[in-house]
Motif scaffolding. Sequence first.
Motif, short mmCIF file in Angstrom:
data_model
loop_
_atom_site.label_atom_id
_atom_site.label_comp_id
_atom_site.label_asym_id
_atom_site.label_seq_id
_atom_site.Cartn_x
_atom_site.Cartn_y
_atom_site.Cartn_z
N THR A 673 28.85 78.47 58.98
CA THR A 673 30.06 77.97 58.13
C THR A 673 30.29 76.60 58.35
O THR A 673 30.51 75.53 57.34
CB THR A 673 31.09 79.00 58.05
OG1 THR A 673 30.71 80.24 57.96
CG2 THR A 673 32.02 78.36 57.27
N ALA A 674 30.47 76.32 59.69
CA ALA A 674 31.01 75.01 59.90
C ALA A 674 30.18 73.86 59.58
O ALA A 674 30.40 72.78 58.98
CB ALA A 674 31.14 74.66 61.46
N VAL A 675 28.63 74.12 59.53
CA VAL A 675 27.76 72.95 59.21
C VAL A 675 27.78 73.07 57.59
O VAL A 675 27.74 71.85 56.96
CB VAL A 675 26.24 73.47 59.57
CG1 VAL A 675 25.43 72.51 59.16
CG2 VAL A 675 26.13 73.40 61.14
N ASN A 676 27.75 73.99 56.72
CA ASN A 676 27.84 73.91 55.46
C ASN A 676 29.08 73.29 54.69
O ASN A 676 28.98 72.47 53.96
CB ASN A 676 27.63 75.35 54.85
CG ASN A 676 26.38 75.93 54.69
OD1 ASN A 676 25.43 75.42 54.15
ND2 ASN A 676 26.10 77.03 55.62
N LEU A 677 30.18 73.64 55.47
CA LEU A 677 31.66 72.93 55.06
C LEU A 677 31.54 71.48 55.27
O LEU A 677 32.06 70.55 54.61
CB LEU A 677 32.80 73.66 55.73
CG LEU A 677 32.90 75.08 55.15
CD1 LEU A 677 34.34 75.67 55.89
CD2 LEU A 677 32.92 75.13 53.55
N ALA A 678 30.71 71.16 56.57
CA ALA A 678 30.86 69.73 56.92
C ALA A 678 29.86 68.92 55.84
O ALA A 678 30.34 67.96 55.57
CB ALA A 678 30.27 69.64 58.23
N GLY A 679 28.85 69.66 55.43
CA GLY A 679 28.01 68.79 54.11
C GLY A 679 29.13 68.74 52.85
O GLY A 679 28.76 67.61 52.36
N VAL A 680 29.62 69.77 52.54
CA VAL A 680 30.72 69.68 51.42
C VAL A 680 31.70 68.44 51.48
O VAL A 680 31.97 67.76 51.01
CB VAL A 680 31.54 71.01 51.18
CG1 VAL A 680 32.24 70.80 49.87
CG2 VAL A 680 30.26 72.06 50.56
N VAL A 681 32.35 68.51 52.82
CA VAL A 681 33.27 67.60 53.15
C VAL A 681 32.30 66.21 53.18
O VAL A 681 33.06 65.10 52.63
CB VAL A 681 33.97 67.65 54.39
CG1 VAL A 681 34.77 66.47 54.95
CG2 VAL A 681 34.83 68.94 54.48
N GLY A 682 31.39 66.05 53.71
CA GLY A 682 30.63 64.64 53.38
C GLY A 682 30.43 64.10 52.24
O GLY A 682 30.46 62.92 51.87
N ALA A 683 30.19 65.17 51.33
CA ALA A 683 29.82 64.99 49.88
C ALA A 683 31.19 64.25 49.36
O ALA A 683 30.76 63.55 48.41
CB ALA A 683 29.12 65.92 49.35
N LEU A 684 32.22 64.92 49.33
CA LEU A 684 33.29 64.59 48.96
C LEU A 684 33.62 63.10 49.30
O LEU A 684 34.18 62.46 48.43
CB LEU A 684 34.59 65.50 49.31
CG LEU A 684 34.69 67.00 48.77
CD1 LEU A 684 35.65 67.70 49.33
CD2 LEU A 684 34.85 66.93 47.27
N GLY A 685 33.43 62.91 50.48
CA GLY A 685 33.55 61.48 51.11
C GLY A 685 32.66 60.68 50.29
O GLY A 685 33.31 59.41 49.85
N MET A 686 31.54 60.89 50.07
CA MET A 686 30.66 59.89 49.28
C MET A 686 31.05 59.68 48.04
O MET A 686 30.45 58.60 47.51
CB MET A 686 29.25 60.44 49.46
CG MET A 686 28.52 60.61 50.95
SD MET A 686 28.42 58.96 51.60
CE MET A 686 27.05 58.55 50.70
N VAL A 687 31.56 60.64 47.34
CA VAL A 687 32.02 60.37 46.02
C VAL A 687 33.43 60.00 45.91
O VAL A 687 34.10 59.90 44.68
CB VAL A 687 31.71 61.53 45.13
CG1 VAL A 687 30.34 61.94 44.98
CG2 VAL A 687 32.60 62.93 45.47
N SER A 688 34.23 59.62 46.88
CA SER A 688 35.50 58.99 47.10
C SER A 688 36.49 59.95 46.43
O SER A 688 37.43 59.59 45.64
CB SER A 688 35.42 57.59 46.16
OG SER A 688 34.40 56.77 46.48
N ALA A 689 36.24 61.28 46.56
CA ALA A 689 37.30 62.30 46.46
C ALA A 689 38.11 62.50 47.74
O ALA A 689 37.77 62.14 48.82
CB ALA A 689 36.42 63.42 45.79
N PRO A 690 39.24 63.16 47.33
CA PRO A 690 39.93 63.52 48.20
C PRO A 690 39.37 64.55 49.44
O PRO A 690 38.85 65.68 48.99
CB PRO A 690 41.12 64.29 47.82
CG PRO A 690 41.46 63.55 46.44
CD PRO A 690 39.93 63.44 46.21
N VAL A 691 39.49 64.33 50.79
CA VAL A 691 38.91 65.10 51.64
C VAL A 691 39.70 66.06 52.13
O VAL A 691 40.87 65.72 52.72
CB VAL A 691 38.04 64.30 52.71
CG1 VAL A 691 37.37 65.12 53.65
CG2 VAL A 691 36.94 63.38 52.01
#
Length: 722
Positions: A673-691
């Motif tokens: 779960t931690a790895v998958n959510l880290a990927g989602v959080v990283g994607a949010l950061g890459m598209v300049s969305a609130p993390v």
Amino acid sequence: MLTLASLRTRWAALIGSFVAVALGVGVMTAMGLGLAATLDPPARAPERFGSSPVVVAGLDRLTVEVRRGPGTARVSQKLAYPHPVDERLLAELRKLGPVTMGSQEEIGAAGVDAAGVDAAVADVRAVVGDRARVLTSDARRRVDPSYERDAEALVAVNSLLGTAGGVTTFVSVFVTASTFAFVVALRRREFGLLRMAGATPGQVRRLLLGEAVAVGVVASGAGCALGAWGAPVLVRALVDGGVAPTWFAVPGAVVWPYHVAFWTGVSVALAGAWVAARRAGRIGPVEALREASVDTGVLPLSRRVIGAVLLAGGLGLLAWKVGTDPAELLKRKTYTTQPMLLITAAAALAPLLVRPVVRLVGAVLPGAAGLLIRENAATSVRRTAAVAAPVLVTVALAGSLLGAAGTVAQAKGAEAEARTRADFVVTGEPGGGLRTDVARGTGATATVAGSASTAVYVVEEGSALVRSDARAVADVAAFASVARLPVVAGDVRDLDDRSIVVNEEWERHEVGQSVRVWLGDGRPVRLRIVAVLARGTGDNGAYVTAANAGGAVVDRVEVRVGSGADRAGVAAALEGAAAGAGGTVRSAEEWLAANRPGTKAHTRLGFLVVLGIALVYAGIALAGTLLMATSARGAELRSLRLAGATRGQVRVVVVGEALVAVLVGVVLGVAVTAVNLAGVVGALGMVSAPVGVAVPWEAAGACVGVCGVVAVVAVAGAVGRR
């Protein structure tokens, strides 16, 4: 004959696999019947023009030519605002017969959207030509207010059932394979004796595969019957949950879901037993002489390679998507399927991870009982890994699916909140034509900005016609004062009738460039880009002026109270003015709460269905594995009693081992779960969305609690019978 004798003798060991396959087939049958209902919905009579044999409706699609291979092709998109039926055409239709007219109030535009004509179809077609659509028979429903809603609902149901069916198949194969693998581990001495008696490796494999076929056929038949009973229950749940239309029902004469589910069940049983059968065929006669319970060679080279490849593939795919297409990771289909690779990898490598995790978890266990629990769990790697596997699946799915959906929804909500500076928001009914002077009476103490929902269309890469949701701004200066858009280049205040604001997702998104777009009513225009917004989670649409609204009317007015002004007085003035204009006044906080983007009802229901299925599977696998393992430990438990342990102490040790194994599954599930959510959080950061991270503590805790209770009840009951 040997297979039949083995089935009669070993039925208790195979009951877990039987239930798992039967349940999986039952779910797939119910899902398949639901899918069949979405693919061929029942015919329904038209609502608006049921008495008219012919309906003439305005054109509702934009069609353009794009490049496809060496030539061109025509592609189309539904217009945000269909064309009305013009008065000249209506006058010509009245000459053919009685005309019943409708309006476009439901879709937010003025004019007549459709008319029923009591005349011959051929005559109507001759008069209309290509100026409008001519609808007959069941096609007349396309102008009903419920047609689009029902079509969207059927797509949502189709997506939900398809996702749930796919995850069910994955979990079914996973649990069945794990169960068969543990059965082989428990029957090593039996297979060793068969080899000593002269059985060849092929005969041992055929014995196990024969058992799997027998279990698969009988369980699949039972599952089809279970699915036929469960499909109406599923359909009622979808209707009651507001996901499916009220008329949605299970089709009467359809057989393909039964065939698909039955043969999938048989294939799942064979697939689950195949690897175990190959391992069983390699067991030598010397296995019959082994008495030690210590597991050795539990992770062969092939499994290490497969696990490493799956782990590398899962991590590599996640990193690649974050780096190249982060927006893809924020889509439901991606974050639903992404965890599967990592879950399978963790399960494949679980025997390698059991000992260090057990040492970590068991370090806090005190006394002699704690020592026994820790050492038994660490040395019986196969048993611990078999118990941990279904817990791993359940916790990882709960954390990854609900966590990813909640994280994306939280980011969307934060984006929506950051986009406005308004103190009050006045909204009107679709088609109501809310006036910007709804804020009259507030004097010069407030800034008022009206806008309308619309859409623009653009051809990207020369081959695709893409729709982008947009808002049409009535007063650019006022809008810039009440809005706080995530601008990365340019200035929104430069927006005029010859320009557009786009986001980074557009193929052309450089300030100063010109882009050809089609407006919400299909008109082609060329507009200059004056500002570019961050891509975000996908809700940062385009912005145009009211002149490019494409038939839209104002549906939202945002009001910002001036410094030092009487907020209560402004609110009272707005309430009074909106009452006569058909508007609803809310504070910005209330409006954001009511319109906060979140996980859609059908998506959440689908995730809950998937988690419910996974939880049931986990319970079956846990109970079956622990019952089999405990029944095979008779000599070991008797030795503990002879050494002076009381019955209660023996029960404490066995229950403790089961709980430690469950905790191993929890630790591995949390890691996935931690790895998958880290990927989602990283994607949010890459598209300049609130993390931010939304951890589904309640759902994950409920899964852990259920698994723990099932483990305690199963193992305590098995020990109590000895």
